[in-house]
Write an enzyme that holds these catalytic residues in place. Structure first.
Site, PDB file in Angstrom:
ATOM      1  N   ASP A  92      39.579  27.568  43.436  1.00 19.02           N
ATOM      2  CA  ASP A  92      40.378  28.947  44.216  1.00 19.02           C
ATOM      3  C   ASP A  92      39.363  29.036  45.650  1.00 19.02           C
ATOM      4  OD1 ASP A  92      40.930  31.937  43.016  1.00 19.02           O
ATOM      5  OD2 ASP A  92      40.223  31.302  44.841  1.00 19.02           O
ATOM      6  N   GLU A 114      45.055  29.057  44.945  1.00 19.32           N
ATOM      7  CA  GLU A 114      44.612  28.785  43.650  1.00 19.32           C
ATOM      8  C   GLU A 114      45.325  27.595  43.129  1.00 19.32           C
ATOM      9  OE1 GLU A 114      43.872  32.522  41.639  1.00 19.32           O
ATOM     10  OE2 GLU A 114      43.060  31.926  39.995  1.00 19.32           O
TER      11      GLU A 114
END
Length: 837
Positions: free
Chosen positions: A268, A366
DNA sequence: ATCCTCCCCTAC
DNA sequence: TAAGGTAGGGGAGGAT
């Protein structure tokens, strides 16, 4: 490009202070139902505001737990008191009072909010001298005191006991006695008038000018261009391209599933948008940065991302800029860099695909990786991080574990700019203390419900419930998911490719319509947008859903500029016989669905079109412009009707065939297939006659009456007078007659004199070209049914029959298949007495 | 039982 | 001013 925004600069004229400054999430409105009397409404909504994610996340875990325990106790403690004073005074004793709570208090912040909600007051999460009437505070710090003294018109700072004892007394006590000591010494403070403002909901009726939404109406594209949510939402569709392009990198393949325990990495990018802003403006390094549209420091613009420096002040994504600045005056506002996000996202995925062939995109910033058998997870993570940082200047955080769930949770511990691993041994201990809200899939609602069950952490969950009990209150799947996830159990596999099940486009901001045509026009734009996306993906769909946000009857003006405020969400769908991707068709169906919902256009706050039941399209002849229209590829209702019509013909010359014959037909004799047949003939004729690309282009600006119904005149703003001469086309005589009828009794007379078959034909034709007329007719008939002298012209039975017929016809036309219950949905059950024609 | 429609919840 | 979208999962309740 370097559109740096300086703070301050542009804060000229501020819109009038809004009576309600709290934000209502789009889907959190319905629970307020029935919670309070009419005047308590606004306050109830303030209470709902509590659930905003960022507010919950404001506290770190331990503090939150403490607060929650405290609140739970207080809730019980105050329940009785509340019941005792419920209904004290009209609309609650705190009517007009808007409090802001400062620091730690008893009752708590949250409890005070509840109490305000109960008793007709409002609550502000952030201080604003324009809105807040009383600051509630137990003890004042020096800094706060100083700040307070600087205010020109200081808001009284009052001890929480004022609230408690007022409730106990059942009336609003003078607050002077409760003003904090240190302040009371200030001259003049104690004589401040109470001066309650008008209750939040009943504030000044803001004038609804066209300008408010009119700008947007013609500018759906610019909305999408600027919408961050649209950006992140539609990025998913593009990721596939990125992945496909990166497949040539020939990445290392992890061990196949099942062979070995998994090694999963979750990646992320740290506060993505804010990081990019800093990267684009290096001078922002180390400063509290928030990304939002507005340059103004006071507006209602929403922060979509903020740096960790800003988070230290309590600033969160989702906050309004004005609130954030209250918390952090030095906050730097940065603009969006949508193109950069895309570029950087591509870099991210290319980076990931060098480490493993099995990458599952989650969003623009992500993803999950399966790295089973590919080496040491930490090394791989650090490798990814280093490479990505080198290429983009942005940091990513990584979590690793033996399943996706734990990997994701690990990432939250890794942030910012770190790696965190959870081994199988420690997973249980790790989960035990995790707040249930942290479980992916447990959102605000679920966590609240769990809280009510006395569950705050996963550990609580283990102890308190049986799996079946959980499933009973959360549903089989969700219950099982919570049960398993709370134990760190997750059997999902990292999957690279997924199949799409729906394509849609919607707008729930800036929608303010005056006329039905405005809504129709916007639906047209949305349909074009949907067509574009379908074509791009090379797919078509058979089910068309219209989504509608409708202002709730007593909704106050929305706190957010041009926001949708407090709405009911409605949807209606239709399933076609064959898959469609044509904007004209989609728009037509959507308009018909809008008709079914029968909404007042002025109350509409959001519109959306969604396509489901997707088929793989045949990209062959699907090249936009023409071709498709003629070459038999025409999807949707038309071919269905044609088929049905042919079948009806083949079945014999029962009552169909003919055309406009003289004999009268009982309405009930008309077969739905026959109706469809008639429609198909009309459609064919219209297609030949008119080159109109889309149905609305003729529809908008209509109003000219019957001339348009024949589909012959293009522009013809011509004589308002409908044609008198009987046209060769069936139903047009009726159309002309109806076009002339200006009052209900005239409509009734026309209908009474018309043959059923003509009515059917007229309705079917109008469905194609003039929904507004149908709508008007339906209104007329309904208002006649409501009684009144005109109704005698037809008699109640006749009217009922006509109404049923109209409903049926519309419904039949827009159901690709034979409906089970043809009357359902077209508003027959509606008992509106408003809106006479 | 299984499907369908409408709706809610969740995530980014 | 500001740009509250998109998609998937799944449940309730009715129709088949």
């Amino acid at each position: 490009m370097e559109a740096r925004r300086e703070e301050g600069g542009g804060g000229e004229d501020l819109p009038a202070p809004r009576p309600l400054s709290f934000f209502l999430g789009p889907r959190e409105e319905e629970e307020a139902e029935g919670m309070a009397g009419p005047s308590g409404r606004a306050a109830v909504m303030a209470h709902r505001d509590e659930g905003r994610d960022w507010q919950i996340e404001e506290h770190d875990g331990s503090f939150r737990k403490y607060m929650e325990a405290k609140e739970a106790k207080l809730r019980v403690q105050f329940a009785k008191k509340r019941a005792a004073v419920a209904g004290a005074g009209e609309g609650g004793i705190f009517r007009g009072v808007v409090i802001h709570v400062n620091g730690y208090t008893t009752p708590s912040h949250s409890e005070l909010k509840d109490l305000m909600a109960e008793h007709g007051g409002s609550f502000e999460n952030y201080f604003s001298s324009a809105r807040v009437t009383h600051v509630i505070c137990a003890n004042l710090t020096d800094a706060k005191l100083k700040q307070h003294q600087k205010e020109k018109n200081p808001v009284p700072v009052v001890h929480p006991n004022w609230v408690v004892e007022s409730i106990r007394a059942g009336r609003l006590l003078p607050f002077a006695k409760y003003v904090l000591d240190r302040i009371r010494k200030e001259p003049g403070q104690s004589v401040l008038p109470v001066a309650p403002r008008p209750a939040a909901g009943g504030g000044t009726p803001k004038k609804r000018s066209r300008a408010e939404g009119g700008d947007l109406l013609n500018n759906v594209d610019s909305f999408f261009k600027n919408s961050r949510l649209h950006f992140i939402g539609s990025w998913k569709a593009k990721i596939e391209d990125v992945m496909a392009a990166a497949a040539s990198l020939d990445p290392p393949k992890p061990d196949p599933p099942g062979a070995a325990p998994r090694r999963v990495v979750h990646v992320d990018i740290d506060c993505f948008f804010a990081s990019v802003a800093v990267r684009e403006n290096p001078s922002l390094e180390g400063k509290p940065v928030a990304v939002c549209h507005s340059e103004s420091t006071k507006g209602t613009a929403e922060i979509s991302s903020c740096s960790y420096e800003a988070r230290k002040f309590g600033v969160r994504a989702g906050m309004r800029i004005s609130d954030a600045r209250d918390l952090c005056p030095s906050l730097v506002q940065a603009p969006y860099y949508f193109e950069k996000y895309q570029e950087i996202s591509v870099v991210l995925y290319r980076t990931l695909l060098r480490s493993s062939a099995r990458v599952q995109p989650v969003s623009i910033d992500e993803a999950y990786l399966d790295i089973t058998g590919l080496g040491d997870p930490r090394e791989i993570c650090e490798d990814i991080r280093a490479r990505f940082l080198g290429e983009t200047g942005c940091t990513v955080s990584c979590g690793c574990s033996h399943n996706m769930l734990l990997a994701k949770i690990a990432t939250s511990r890794a942030k910012p700019n770190g790696v965190f691993a959870i081994s199988s041994d420690e997973s249980e201990a790790f989960m035990a203390d995790l707040a249930v809200r942290e479980i992916p899939g447990v959102g605000w609602k679920s966590s609240r419900r769990l809280e009510e069950m006395g569950v705050a952490t996963c550990g609580d969950l283990w102890r308190l419930s049986s799996k079946t009990a959980l499933q009973k209150s959360f549903g089989a799947k969700q219950g099982e998911l919570i049960w398993d996830y709370s134990r760190g159990i997750d059997s999902r596999e990292v999957k690279s490719e997924t199949k799409r099940h729906s394509v849609g486009a919607e707008i729930n901001w800036g929608i303010r319509f005056e006329h039905r045509e405005d809504a129709v026009r916007t639906l047209g734009k949305l349909a074009e947008e949907v067509e574009r996306r379908l074509r791009r993906a090379g797919i078509r769909g058979r089910c068309i859903t219209l989504k509608l946000k409708l202002r709730k009857p007593n909704a106050p003006p929305p706190p957010k500029f041009l926001g949708h405020g407090w709405c009911d969400n409605l949807s209606r769908s239709v399933t076609l016989a064959s898959a469609a991707d044509d904007a004209g068709l989609i728009a037509r169906e959507a308009v018909a669905l809008l008709l079914r919902l029968d909404a007042d256009p002025r109350e509409i706050r959001g519109l959306g079109i969604q396509i489901t039941k997707l088929d793989e399209g045949q990209p062959a002849a699907a090249d936009a412009s023409e071709g498709r229209a003629r070459s038999g590829g025409q999807p949707g209702i038309l071919d269905t009707f044609m088929k049905a019509g042919r079948r009806a013909e083949a079945a014999g010359p029962s009552s169909s065939g003919g055309g406009g014959r003289g004999e009268s037909v009982r309405l009930s004799d008309i077969d739905v297939n026959e109706q469809k047949y008639i429609l198909s003939m009309i459609q064919v004729r219209q297609r030949e006659q008119s080159k109109r690309k889309h149905f609305f282009e003729g529809f908008v600006g209509r109003e000219r009456g019957a001339a348009r119904w024949r589909g012959d005149a293009e522009g013809d703003p011509g004589p308002r007078e409908p044609p008198r001469e009987p046209s060769p086309e069936p139903g047009s005589a009726l159309a002309a007659a109806l076009g002339q009828a200006r009052f209900s009794h005239e409509v009734a007379a026309v209908l009474a004199g018309a043959e059923a078959k003509d009515v059917v034909e007229w309705v079917l034709r109008s469905v194609e070209s003039d929904l507004e007329s149908i709508w008007r007719l339906l209104r007329a008939v309904r208002s006649l049914r409501g009684g009144g002298p005109e109704a005698t012209a037809m008699g109640a039975e006749g009217l009922e029959e006509i109404e049923g017929l109209i409903s049926k016809s519309v419904e039949n036309v827009y159901k690709g298949t034979l409906p089970r219950d043809v009357c359902r949905g077209v508003g027959v059950e509606c008992d509106d007495s408003h809106d006479k024609v």
